[in-house]
Design an enzyme around this catalytic site. Structure first.
Site, mmCIF file in Angstrom:
data_model
loop_
_atom_site.group_PDB
_atom_site.id
_atom_site.type_symbol
_atom_site.label_atom_id
_atom_site.label_comp_id
_atom_site.label_asym_id
_atom_site.label_seq_id
_atom_site.Cartn_x
_atom_site.Cartn_y
_atom_site.Cartn_z
ATOM 1 N N LYS A 175 0.812 -1.219 0.000
ATOM 2 C CA LYS A 175 0.000 0.000 0.000
ATOM 3 C C LYS A 175 0.846 1.269 0.000
ATOM 4 O O LYS A 175 0.484 2.256 -0.646
ATOM 5 C CB LYS A 175 -0.952 0.008 1.194
ATOM 6 C CG LYS A 175 -0.271 0.170 2.532
ATOM 7 C CD LYS A 175 -1.268 0.335 3.644
ATOM 8 C CE LYS A 175 -0.551 0.535 4.960
ATOM 9 N NZ LYS A 175 0.330 1.715 4.963
ATOM 10 N N THR A 176 1.965 1.276 0.739
ATOM 11 C CA THR A 176 2.801 2.482 0.794
ATOM 12 C C THR A 176 3.342 2.805 -0.586
ATOM 13 O O THR A 176 3.418 3.973 -1.000
ATOM 14 C CB THR A 176 3.952 2.292 1.794
ATOM 15 O OG1 THR A 176 3.407 1.972 3.078
ATOM 16 C CG2 THR A 176 4.778 3.564 1.912
ATOM 17 N N ASP B 138 -3.311 7.898 4.498
ATOM 18 C CA ASP B 138 -2.743 6.569 4.686
ATOM 19 C C ASP B 138 -3.193 6.017 6.040
ATOM 20 O O ASP B 138 -3.504 6.778 6.961
ATOM 21 C CB ASP B 138 -1.216 6.657 4.627
ATOM 22 C CG ASP B 138 -0.560 5.293 4.525
ATOM 23 O OD1 ASP B 138 -1.255 4.322 4.161
ATOM 24 O OD2 ASP B 138 0.647 5.190 4.813
ATOM 25 N N GLU B 139 -3.217 4.695 6.170
ATOM 26 C CA GLU B 139 -3.610 4.020 7.418
ATOM 27 C C GLU B 139 -4.948 4.561 7.942
ATOM 28 O O GLU B 139 -5.114 4.834 9.131
ATOM 29 C CB GLU B 139 -2.523 4.203 8.495
ATOM 30 C CG GLU B 139 -1.142 3.676 8.115
ATOM 31 C CD GLU B 139 -1.048 2.158 8.160
ATOM 32 O OE1 GLU B 139 -2.088 1.513 8.372
ATOM 33 O OE2 GLU B 139 0.056 1.637 7.972
ATOM 34 N N GLN C 22 -7.011 -4.516 10.013
ATOM 35 C CA GLN C 22 -5.856 -4.155 10.828
ATOM 36 C C GLN C 22 -6.133 -2.948 11.719
ATOM 37 O O GLN C 22 -5.204 -2.254 12.144
ATOM 38 C CB GLN C 22 -4.632 -3.888 9.941
ATOM 39 C CG GLN C 22 -4.155 -5.115 9.184
ATOM 40 C CD GLN C 22 -2.836 -4.889 8.494
ATOM 41 O OE1 GLN C 22 -1.781 -4.781 9.115
ATOM 42 N NE2 GLN C 22 -2.879 -4.815 7.171
ATOM 43 N N ARG D 78 2.427 -11.051 10.242
ATOM 44 C CA ARG D 78 3.811 -10.558 10.321
ATOM 45 C C ARG D 78 4.782 -11.634 9.836
ATOM 46 O O ARG D 78 5.931 -11.340 9.537
ATOM 47 C CB ARG D 78 4.186 -10.181 11.759
ATOM 48 C CG ARG D 78 3.375 -9.098 12.442
ATOM 49 C CD ARG D 78 3.213 -7.867 11.609
ATOM 50 N NE ARG D 78 1.953 -7.906 10.875
ATOM 51 C CZ ARG D 78 1.651 -7.072 9.890
ATOM 52 N NH1 ARG D 78 2.529 -6.160 9.512
ATOM 53 N NH2 ARG D 78 0.489 -7.145 9.273
#
Length: 758
Positions: free
Chosen positions: A39-40, A219-220, A250, A633
């Protein structure tokens, strides 16, 4: 750009969904980006694309995120594609709010030279309003005010009671706001709240910002709170292109005010929104994603997506059932050491051990120190370096050796008892000179600081006298426990007064009694709710470790010797660790967000630990999301552990497996160890009930399931159940210590105070 040949090189490297998100224009866009989906890369590429290909003035782009590190990374990566992209405004929400107020705050009556108050400053100011109350109470109200601002609630808002039921909360909040206005400063919540108020009150300012920012990227977005949504809404004009990136699965920061409904309801708030799902995962293997998804799929409040592992199949995740937490630490150490013996050997830094609370690090630290396994603790200090643990150990050391000057200096006036440095020096002199300096009846110059303080009592000021007496009395009570002379009724009384800590077997009674009687526990719990609970959890974990030793002086000596050996091993390895970055990571589930590791061990999967017993409805769904974050993770290998018994509140307590373990797709996991009877045969629990509705409310409107409360004896807790009877609602309160209490709503004790929702 009709086909792949027309794409510039920086777009050719994107997958079709990522490229679609970058090229998208027109209507608002929600990029639903799964874990490990890049996504970044998408958001930074989109910034550069708008400048490079669409000819947009970079100063017309506002991109906001939640950490300065993320903002810097976005700017750097966008510049690599086009240097001009660095001129876009990339900030955190709060940094943008401060920038806005410096330039426009005067139009809302705020001096441009305002100072931003942190949590301590806000608490100090609130203390001038709330006189003659405890520090803990002031901090609790400060936390409630901060939470109210996160939810964009004013002192006049009808919904403020959901934050704090205290009758005078509105008045305190209003007086606090007035004091801030008089001083001319702002707190952290104001950096979001005040820009919204200015934009709403002054249409000309709103028009100027609508004209300035033609594109807004967030973002986020799953981590945003209500106030941040309100700011986004006011900044977006009729022609503004709004694009948010996030993952509803998340969203794990509700305790900080994050509201998952912001992302779930984004298409409703911005009609006509397009949704692009990034479902290609570049981090984990197929079996790992199956484990993560099979749990979070049980949530009802989600937009839904299906992650696909681009890396293909891999090693089957392992679920291991272990006898206790000591064996859990051994299991982890064995896994790591075996991986080091294979070809090629695994690096220590490939491994991460995840746990629900910081206090759980103790067992792993102890085992790793003995085996010389290098490790780092992320997000907090190592266990024995934490302030509250150092204070407790100083008390225990002084109990063993009343000549311990270092321990005495650390704790005799902590918390403050009116014993100044001059008094402490006088006691030290008395201990070494035996009364000759003060003209009192001489005592032996044996260095006994407790005896010296007792002899000096008649010569000390009244406040210091009182402080010394209280300190010595606390030490004497604990000494009586070790000598077996404490009266049973005293123990019962002390036990009933403990808030947040519980004694159990062996030496744990002495540890808990000492930190409570000396005020150390209350001192550390008086931080904000999150930090205070963490510190109490650490003290409880120390007491849990002490429960393995007998409640006698010999047991205390052995316990302290065990700790000192661990600390000496740590000292021996400090120099090596500074030179060697290759270390195992010990980290809480929350702190893993945004990280990845080759091999992950998820520990403590027991009911009451993960998830906690008081989690239900929205809270339980967030715990599932936390499991999902932890599992995703892992890149290559995933291990999950569950213990049959665990030391909790100073006792060895039987544990049930976490309900999440029954929700895992059993075909995607290998079970080892002794599973509880019937575990494999029992079906997974039914999906959680819809959590979008209101929580059950008592018929008198006074209590709500999930509402928080405080009891003078039992500390913080929540309303777990409401049962209607002929005499009115009966409330079941479950406290953070594990204590439960039932009471009639109409006969509510004055010892119980409502403090809002968790």
């Amino acid at each position: 750009m009709k086909n792949g040949a027309d794409f510039p090189p920086y777009l050719e490297t994107l997958n079709p969904e990522q490229r679609e998100a970058v090229l998208h224009q027109g209507r608002s866009l929600l990029i639903l980006a799964g874990a490990g989906s890049g996504k970044t890369r998408v958001i930074t590429t989109k910034i550069a694309y708008l400048v490079r290909e669409r000819g947009l003035d970079p100063r017309a782009i506002l991109a906001v995120t939640f950490t300065n590190k993320a903002a810097r990374e976005m700017a750097e990566r966008a510049r690599l594609i086009d240097e001009r992209a660095g001129e876009a405004m990339l900030r955190t929400f709060h940094s943008f709010g401060a920038w806005f107020l410096r330039r426009n705050g005067s139009q809302g009556g705020l001096d441009p030279g305002f100072v931003i108050y942190d949590d301590d400053d806000s608490t100090a100011l609130l203390g001038t309003i709330m006189e003659n109350v405890s520090k803990a109470e002031v901090k609790e109200i400060a936390h409630s005010i901060a939470r109210a601002k996160d939810y964009f609630l004013t002192p006049q808002d009808p919904e403020l009671d959901l934050i704090n039921y205290r009758k005078d909360f509105r008045d305190i909040y209003a007086r606090y706001e007035e004091r801030l206005r008089q001083i001319g400063n702002v707190d952290f919540g104001d950096l979001i709240k005040k820009p919204v108020e200015i934009l709403r009150a002054l249409p000309e300012v709103a028009r100027r910002f609508h004209d300035r920012f033609r594109v807004i990227l967030v973002d986020e977005y799953q981590d945003s709170n209500i106030a941040q949504f309100e700011l986004l809404k006011e900044l977006a004009g009729p022609e503004t292109y709004v694009c948010v990136v996030g993952d509803d699965d998340q969203s794990i920061y509700r305790f900080r005010g994050a509201e998952v409904k912001n992302i779930l309801e984004f298409p409703d708030r911005f009609p006509g929104t397009d949704i692009i799902r990034l479902e290609r995962n570049y981090r984990s293997t197929v079996p790992i994603l199956k484990v993560a998804s099979s749990v979070v799929d049980n949530n009802r409040d989600r937009l839904g997506k299906e992650l696909r592992a681009e890396r293909g199949n891999g090693k089957t995740p392992v679920l291991t059932f272990l006898p206790d937490q000591d064996e859990e630490a051994v299991f982890c150490a064995n896994l790591i050491e075996r991986s080091r013996g294979k070809e090629p050997p695994a690096a220590y830094s490939d491994w991460a051990i995840l746990y629900r609370t910081n206090a759980q690090s103790l067992g792993f630290e102890t085992e790793f120190l003995r085996r010389r396994v290098p490790y780092r603790v992320v997000g907090t200090l190592k266990f024995y370096e934490r302030e509250e643990i150092k204070d407790a150990l100083a008390l225990l050391s002084f109990l063993v050796n009343p000549r311990d000057e270092v321990a005495f200096r650390r704790v005799v006036n902590k918390p403050s008892r009116g014993i100044g440095a001059a008094t402490v020096d006088r006691i030290l002199g008395e201990a070494s000179l035996g009364g000759l300096a003060d003209g009192i009846e001489a005592g032996p110059p044996d260095g006994d600081l407790a005896a010296a303080a007792k002899r000096l009592l008649p010569l000390l000021p009244a406040k210091a006298q009182s402080g010394i007496k209280a300190f010595l009395a606390a030490m004497e009570k604990s000494r009586c426990i070790l000598e077996g002379t404490a009266e049973k009724k005293d123990r019962k009384e002390e036990k009933s007064q403990r808030e947040g800590l519980r004694a159990g077997e062996g030496l744990s009674l002495c540890v808990v009694q000492l930190v409570m009687d000396t005020g150390i526990a209350e001192y550390h719990s008086s931080h904000d709710e999150v930090s205070g609970n963490q510190r109490l959890n650490n003290l409880q974990e120390l007491a849990n470790a002490a429960s393995l030793y007998p409640a006698a002086m010999e047991g205390l000596l052995e316990f302290l010797e065990h700790i000192e050996l661990d600390r000496s091993l740590e000292e021996e390895r400090k120099e090596d660790k500074d030179k060697n970055p290759d270390r195992v990571t010990l980290i809480t589930y929350h702190n893993t967000k945004g990280l990845e590791f080759r091999r992950v061990i998820m520990t403590g999967l027991e009911q009451g630990v993960f998830p906690r017993d008081d989690k239900e409805w929205e809270d339980l769904e967030e715990e599932r999301r936390l499991f999902y974050v932890g599992a995703t993770r892992a890149m290559d290998e995933l291990y999950i552990s569950s213990c049959a018994v665990r030391r909790m509140y100073g006792r060895t307590t039987p544990m049930d497996p976490s309900l999440f373990l029954r929700e895992i797709d059993q075909s995607s996991i290998r079970v080892i160890g002794t599973a509880p009877y019937g575990f494999a045969k029992e079906p997974a629990l039914k999906k959680a009930p819809l959590s979008g509705g209101k929580r059950p409310l008592s018929s008198d409107g006074q209590w709500q399931v999930g509402g928080r409360l405080f009891h003078d004896d039992y500390g913080y807790g929540g309303v777990a159940e409401i049962r209607e009877t002929e005499e009115g609602p009966v409330i079941l309160a479950r406290f953070d210590t594990g204590k439960e209490l039932r009471f009639l709503s109409r006969h509510q004790s004055s010892r119980i105070t409502k403090i809002g929702e968790e």
